[in-house]
Design an enzyme around this catalytic site. Sequence first.
Site, short mmCIF file in Angstrom:
data_model
loop_
_atom_site.label_atom_id
_atom_site.label_comp_id
_atom_site.label_asym_id
_atom_site.label_seq_id
_atom_site.Cartn_x
_atom_site.Cartn_y
_atom_site.Cartn_z
N GLU A 1 0.82 -1.22 0.00
CA GLU A 1 0.00 0.00 0.00
C GLU A 1 0.85 1.28 0.00
O GLU A 1 0.54 2.24 -0.69
CB GLU A 1 -0.93 0.00 1.22
N ASP A 2 1.94 1.27 0.78
CA ASP A 2 2.69 2.51 1.01
C ASP A 2 3.97 2.66 0.18
O ASP A 2 4.62 3.69 0.25
CB ASP A 2 3.06 2.63 2.50
#
Length: 739
Positions: free
Chosen positions: A92-93
Amino acid sequence: MAENNNTSYQDEKLINDAYKTLLDGYLASNHRKKVEIIDKAFNFACSAHAGVRRRSGEPYILHPIAVATIVSQEIGLGSTSICAALLHDVVEDTDYTVEDIETHFGKKIASIVEGLTKISGGIFGDHASAQAENFRKLLLTMSDDIRVVLIKMADRLHNMRTLASMPPNKQYKIAGETLYIYAPLAHRLGLFAIKTELEDLSFKYEHPEVYARIQQQIATSEKSRNELFARFSDPIRKHLDEIGLTYEFRARVKSCYSIWKKMETKHIPFEEVYDLYAARIVFECDNESEEKRICWNIYSEITDLYRLHPDRVRDWISTPKANGYRALHITVMGPDGKWVEVQIRSRRMDDIAERGFAAHWKYKIGEGEEESELAVWLQTIEDILKNPEPNAMDFLDTIKLNLFASEIVVFTPKGELVTLPKDASVLDMAFTLHTEIGTHCIAGKVNHKLMPLSHKLASGDQVEILTSQSQQPQPDWDKFLVTAKGKTRLRAALRHDRRATIERGKKRLDEMLIANGMQPTNEVIMRIINNEHAQNKEELYFKIGNNEIALTAQLLKKDKSSSEGILSKLLRNPFASRNKEDAAPKEKVNTKKVYTLMTKDGVSNYKIAHCCHPIPGDDVVGYVNDDNDVIVHKLTCPTAMKLKSSFGGRLVQTHWETTSEKFLASVHVEGIDRMGILQEIIYIISTNMSINMRSLNIQANKGLFNCRLDVLIEDASVLTALCKRLKNVKGVSSAMRVN
């Protein structure tokens, strides 16, 4: 430069210490030791999150390490879950993909990380439909791999433990969301320790003063509580030692949140919460088949010493709860004349009670009966997912029904066991067996007696369902149903007709508006929705199509008068412009700052919510609506709970400004009737406390009285003082505020 090096050294030490704690805990567990892959995941995550910091200022990698530590040491999962927890934010990051994770760590870890990435936005996004969709994703992943949800629980627990670094409006949103969904989900999965901590942490951020006060009261009463427990437990210890048991006997104090819930529900002070603690006996037993016998031996020893409460024996050993919980609960009269609950479990049962399904891995239980109980729960969820509610909040409420439910066990005519939530009806049983049986159900035979659909079942009932092909499902059946499955299946059956009814209602309303020279614009429809107290357009059209709302000229008159009412409110201020176009635009409310609730020249900068009627001094939260008005709700209000979960970005932390304005509040008083009691009550209110009384309604029957008072007061502290004074009147048994 030296300062940077120092910070870098401190960061490295922090990270290494945290990772060492994780590894030490893992090496001390029963799992097969796969340190190499955990090291690899740790190094991969460190490199991916390098240089990134959390809002608190600490290196970001400490969060995945903390989540992995909770997964390993508090939930009891193994290396696959630890690796997935370390990597849960990587996709996600950072620029890494699920494919990269699969290449380095294999398919299983990659699929768990992918599951976590799908639900990474929390259960709730910014839009109602997205919230339900995210929640659906979360529950669907449970059927793929339960570990996704367990790691998500650990992630939420660590976020709650570090919530202090977030701004107040975010704290409200996250705490509200946790209490509304995550805590009951933890309960349903049998993660008792996590559920308790999530509730307490949410409570701490929502009601900090009350939380601190209850903690203080628990600490103050500890000495007397310990003395009481010693007097109660010493004779039991003597008996258990004589039969040669190895055991642990301790008092478990209720959590702050549980105590507060009891005080709120029963309207009692802390001192009157009599079951402040439960006694727990955890015995050692290597042979699982012996556990049941030992539990009942301990029961026998305790009931030889103390009087048993016959209605409060709970045998969760023979029929475990759906979340795998097993124990024997009994309540006995203690030496001081108060009831004490005793929970009897083996060490294995205690582990499973505290850590839920994860603890089964510790005992190497394969696809046994515990898993089948979870499969039933997953089946219930899947049933709801197949018939998704159009309305997100309905969907969440339906799920919550099953998350929170206590259970009863009933039998079919052939003697098969069916687990249902408490208060389930004959109709719930019918829908649990099959949709067709539910939709054609006409009555039930409960213990061979004919009973209506609405009849509530009790544990041990034998239930036969009677059906007829001519029977059709009715909308008012919804009132008889408590199971999520029943409600979902009924709504699915009714929804076939609902769409046609909505279309019919829309057509009728549009035709009527046009005939009266009005266009069916959004503004006109919204005003009619508000006047008719409908939840949304669909409900309004449905009610019109179903002839629940009559299409008369009165409907349009109401619409016009309501717009005049809004105009007259604007004109309260003599300097306000009479033209809407000339009116100064409202200043946008900054949800990141504390909003001061005040009244100036008779005009307030907020609106009171009609659902809970808060007054100054209450713990409240502001909700910024589409018109940029701040609607003030009590923090405990059910509507506020939903708003916190679904519209976190619109919440604002509020503060009451000291004001001379008076607010209307209601008090309910009851007690034993006697001559002159009303006179004393009125004297306290009007003369003693100089409170302005607006109305009084009193009824006496068979020596008891009920009284409802409406009073004008400045803030909640005056109301609390009034209730305290009224309770001291001879004959008054309770005085409490009501909405």
